[in-house]
Design a protein around this motif. Structure first.
Motif, PDB file in Angstrom:
ATOM      1  N   ASP A   1      58.642 -30.158 -50.966  1.00  0.00           N
ATOM      2  CA  ASP A   1      57.324 -29.790 -51.347  1.00  0.00           C
ATOM      3  C   ASP A   1      56.457 -30.426 -50.452  1.00  0.00           C
ATOM      4  O   ASP A   1      55.407 -29.872 -50.126  1.00  0.00           O
ATOM      5  CB  ASP A   1      57.274 -30.604 -52.676  1.00  0.00           C
ATOM      6  N   HIS A   2      56.504 -31.890 -50.150  1.00  0.00           N
ATOM      7  CA  HIS A   2      55.610 -32.686 -49.178  1.00  0.00           C
ATOM      8  C   HIS A   2      55.509 -31.982 -47.934  1.00  0.00           C
ATOM      9  O   HIS A   2      54.325 -31.784 -47.319  1.00  0.00           O
ATOM     10  CB  HIS A   2      55.891 -34.118 -49.112  1.00  0.00           C
ATOM     11  N   VAL A   3      56.627 -31.413 -47.290  1.00  0.00           N
ATOM     12  CA  VAL A   3      56.618 -30.861 -45.937  1.00  0.00           C
ATOM     13  C   VAL A   3      55.849 -29.386 -45.909  1.00  0.00           C
ATOM     14  O   VAL A   3      55.120 -29.078 -45.110  1.00  0.00           O
ATOM     15  CB  VAL A   3      58.187 -30.622 -45.451  1.00  0.00           C
ATOM     16  N   LEU A   4      56.353 -28.641 -46.864  1.00  0.00           N
ATOM     17  CA  LEU A   4      55.536 -27.397 -47.142  1.00  0.00           C
ATOM     18  C   LEU A   4      54.281 -27.487 -47.484  1.00  0.00           C
ATOM     19  O   LEU A   4      53.395 -26.787 -46.971  1.00  0.00           O
ATOM     20  CB  LEU A   4      56.172 -26.442 -48.238  1.00  0.00           C
ATOM     21  N   ASP A   5      53.841 -28.619 -47.954  1.00  0.00           N
ATOM     22  CA  ASP A   5      52.365 -28.753 -48.527  1.00  0.00           C
ATOM     23  C   ASP A   5      51.777 -29.061 -47.116  1.00  0.00           C
ATOM     24  O   ASP A   5      50.365 -28.764 -46.786  1.00  0.00           O
ATOM     25  CB  ASP A   5      52.047 -30.009 -49.489  1.00  0.00           C
ATOM     26  N   ARG A   6      52.431 -29.875 -46.111  1.00  0.00           N
ATOM     27  CA  ARG A   6      51.606 -30.137 -44.766  1.00  0.00           C
ATOM     28  C   ARG A   6      51.505 -29.020 -44.124  1.00  0.00           C
ATOM     29  O   ARG A   6      50.424 -28.645 -43.430  1.00  0.00           O
ATOM     30  CB  ARG A   6      52.314 -31.271 -44.102  1.00  0.00           C
ATOM     31  N   TYR A   7      52.594 -28.054 -44.073  1.00  0.00           N
ATOM     32  CA  TYR A   7      52.432 -26.812 -43.185  1.00  0.00           C
ATOM     33  C   TYR A   7      51.492 -25.852 -43.898  1.00  0.00           C
ATOM     34  O   TYR A   7      50.628 -25.282 -43.122  1.00  0.00           O
ATOM     35  CB  TYR A   7      53.900 -26.086 -43.205  1.00  0.00           C
ATOM     36  N   ALA A   8      51.127 -25.978 -45.152  1.00  0.00           N
ATOM     37  CA  ALA A   8      50.329 -25.034 -45.850  1.00  0.00           C
ATOM     38  C   ALA A   8      49.011 -25.502 -45.453  1.00  0.00           C
ATOM     39  O   ALA A   8      48.222 -24.656 -44.964  1.00  0.00           O
ATOM     40  CB  ALA A   8      50.332 -25.182 -47.364  1.00  0.00           C
ATOM     41  N   ASP A   9      48.712 -26.831 -45.405  1.00  0.00           N
ATOM     42  CA  ASP A   9      47.413 -27.468 -44.717  1.00  0.00           C
ATOM     43  C   ASP A   9      46.990 -26.721 -43.551  1.00  0.00           C
ATOM     44  O   ASP A   9      46.005 -26.266 -43.364  1.00  0.00           O
ATOM     45  CB  ASP A   9      47.306 -28.765 -45.092  1.00  0.00           C
ATOM     46  N   ILE A  10      47.857 -27.268 -42.716  1.00  0.00           N
ATOM     47  CA  ILE A  10      47.781 -26.699 -41.477  1.00  0.00           C
ATOM     48  C   ILE A  10      47.435 -25.244 -41.410  1.00  0.00           C
ATOM     49  O   ILE A  10      46.362 -24.788 -40.539  1.00  0.00           O
ATOM     50  CB  ILE A  10      49.005 -26.991 -40.586  1.00  0.00           C
ATOM     51  N   ALA A  11      48.245 -24.261 -41.928  1.00  0.00           N
ATOM     52  CA  ALA A  11      48.174 -22.865 -42.006  1.00  0.00           C
ATOM     53  C   ALA A  11      46.681 -22.536 -42.369  1.00  0.00           C
ATOM     54  O   ALA A  11      45.963 -21.781 -41.654  1.00  0.00           O
ATOM     55  CB  ALA A  11      49.028 -22.270 -42.838  1.00  0.00           C
ATOM     56  N   VAL A  12      46.334 -22.881 -43.397  1.00  0.00           N
ATOM     57  CA  VAL A  12      44.849 -22.569 -44.247  1.00  0.00           C
ATOM     58  C   VAL A  12      43.786 -23.058 -43.204  1.00  0.00           C
ATOM     59  O   VAL A  12      42.924 -22.226 -43.086  1.00  0.00           O
ATOM     60  CB  VAL A  12      44.830 -23.140 -45.537  1.00  0.00           C
ATOM     61  N   ILE A  13      43.971 -24.219 -42.790  1.00  0.00           N
ATOM     62  CA  ILE A  13      42.813 -24.668 -41.882  1.00  0.00           C
ATOM     63  C   ILE A  13      42.714 -23.960 -40.502  1.00  0.00           C
ATOM     64  O   ILE A  13      41.658 -23.645 -39.867  1.00  0.00           O
ATOM     65  CB  ILE A  13      42.858 -26.110 -41.700  1.00  0.00           C
ATOM     66  N   ALA A  14      44.023 -23.610 -40.058  1.00  0.00           N
ATOM     67  CA  ALA A  14      44.018 -22.763 -38.777  1.00  0.00           C
ATOM     68  C   ALA A  14      43.254 -21.478 -39.056  1.00  0.00           C
ATOM     69  O   ALA A  14      42.709 -20.998 -38.168  1.00  0.00           O
ATOM     70  CB  ALA A  14      45.638 -22.704 -38.301  1.00  0.00           C
ATOM     71  N   GLY A  15      43.640 -20.915 -40.263  1.00  0.00           N
ATOM     72  CA  GLY A  15      43.158 -19.359 -40.430  1.00  0.00           C
ATOM     73  C   GLY A  15      41.538 -19.678 -40.766  1.00  0.00           C
ATOM     74  O   GLY A  15      41.006 -18.614 -39.902  1.00  0.00           O
ATOM     75  N   PHE A  16      40.940 -20.406 -41.214  1.00  0.00           N
ATOM     76  CA  PHE A  16      39.564 -20.802 -41.047  1.00  0.00           C
ATOM     77  C   PHE A  16      39.033 -20.956 -39.748  1.00  0.00           C
ATOM     78  O   PHE A  16      37.951 -20.528 -39.289  1.00  0.00           O
ATOM     79  CB  PHE A  16      39.116 -22.044 -42.020  1.00  0.00           C
ATOM     80  N   THR A  17      39.665 -21.741 -39.081  1.00  0.00           N
ATOM     81  CA  THR A  17      39.276 -22.140 -37.632  1.00  0.00           C
ATOM     82  C   THR A  17      39.295 -20.724 -36.905  1.00  0.00           C
ATOM     83  O   THR A  17      38.485 -20.432 -35.911  1.00  0.00           O
ATOM     84  CB  THR A  17      40.351 -22.882 -37.101  1.00  0.00           C
TER      85      THR A  17
END
Length: 200
Positions: free
Chosen positions: A89-105
């Protein structure tokens, strides 16, 4: 400001979702993977940077947040909570954070700002787990928790769909969100470090 303190309120709304997941045979780990999939889809939508995609991204990022609560509640309901599930759960949460911020960027082509935002978010999370690793206990304090960030992402997605013009120093609402994550993320990481240092 943190929505994490209202997690008990959300828990009371989870019943139908948890029972539905259990009925169709989903495991907590599978729900965690579905939550991550929603985040990746949100990232793709935000990267397009068009109004209808911003709306879709907002819905998907909020779905990610909701499923991220469901997986833990399902684990407790099925009495299958485990260290492995917590790690996933924690690993996927971090990857999810990276993905969404990357999408906005990508959507606004503000790569330096996106880098500052994602490192701020990751350092906030890292400090929480590192403090736990040295035996002080898990640290969730700070100005913006994950629930707050997801809520802001969803709100900004909706706002960006209707108004994407620059607001301050050439930044539109998405740029301002990234700037907020960068500033608050690194400030929170430092805040957590200093608090832990005093407790050592």
């Amino acid at each position: 400001m943190t929505l994490d303190q209202y997690r008990s309120v959300a828990d009371r709304l989870l019943g139908p979702w948890v029972h539905a997941a259990a009925k169709i045979g989903l495991s907590p780990d599978q729900v965690s993977v579905l939550a991550f999939g929603a985040a990746v889809a949100a990232a793709g939508a935000f990267a397009v940077g068009e109004p209808v995609f911003y709306i879709a991204g907002a819905v998907l990022v909020l779905l990610n947040g909701w499923l991220d609560i469901v997986d833990g509640a399902l684990a407790r309901h099925l009495e299958v909570s485990s260290d492995g599930g917590d790690l996933l759960d924690h690993v996927l949460d971090r990857y999810a954070d990276i993905a969404v911020i990357a999408g906005f960027t990508i959507g606004i082509e503000a790569y330096a700002l996106g880098f500052a935002a994602v490192t701020g978010v990751l350092m906030t999370s890292y400090m929480g787990t590192q403090i736990q690793a040295v035996g002080i206990g898990r640290e969730y304090g700070g100005l913006l928790g994950r629930a707050d960030r997801l809520a802001l992402m969803g709100i900004v997605g909706v706002v960006a769909a209707v108004y994407s013009a620059p607001i301050v120093v050439g930044l539109n609402v998405v740029g301002l969100l990234l700037a907020l994550f960068a500033a608050v993320g690194h400030l929170t990481a430092v805040q957590r470090f200093l608090g832990a240092w005093r407790d050592l």
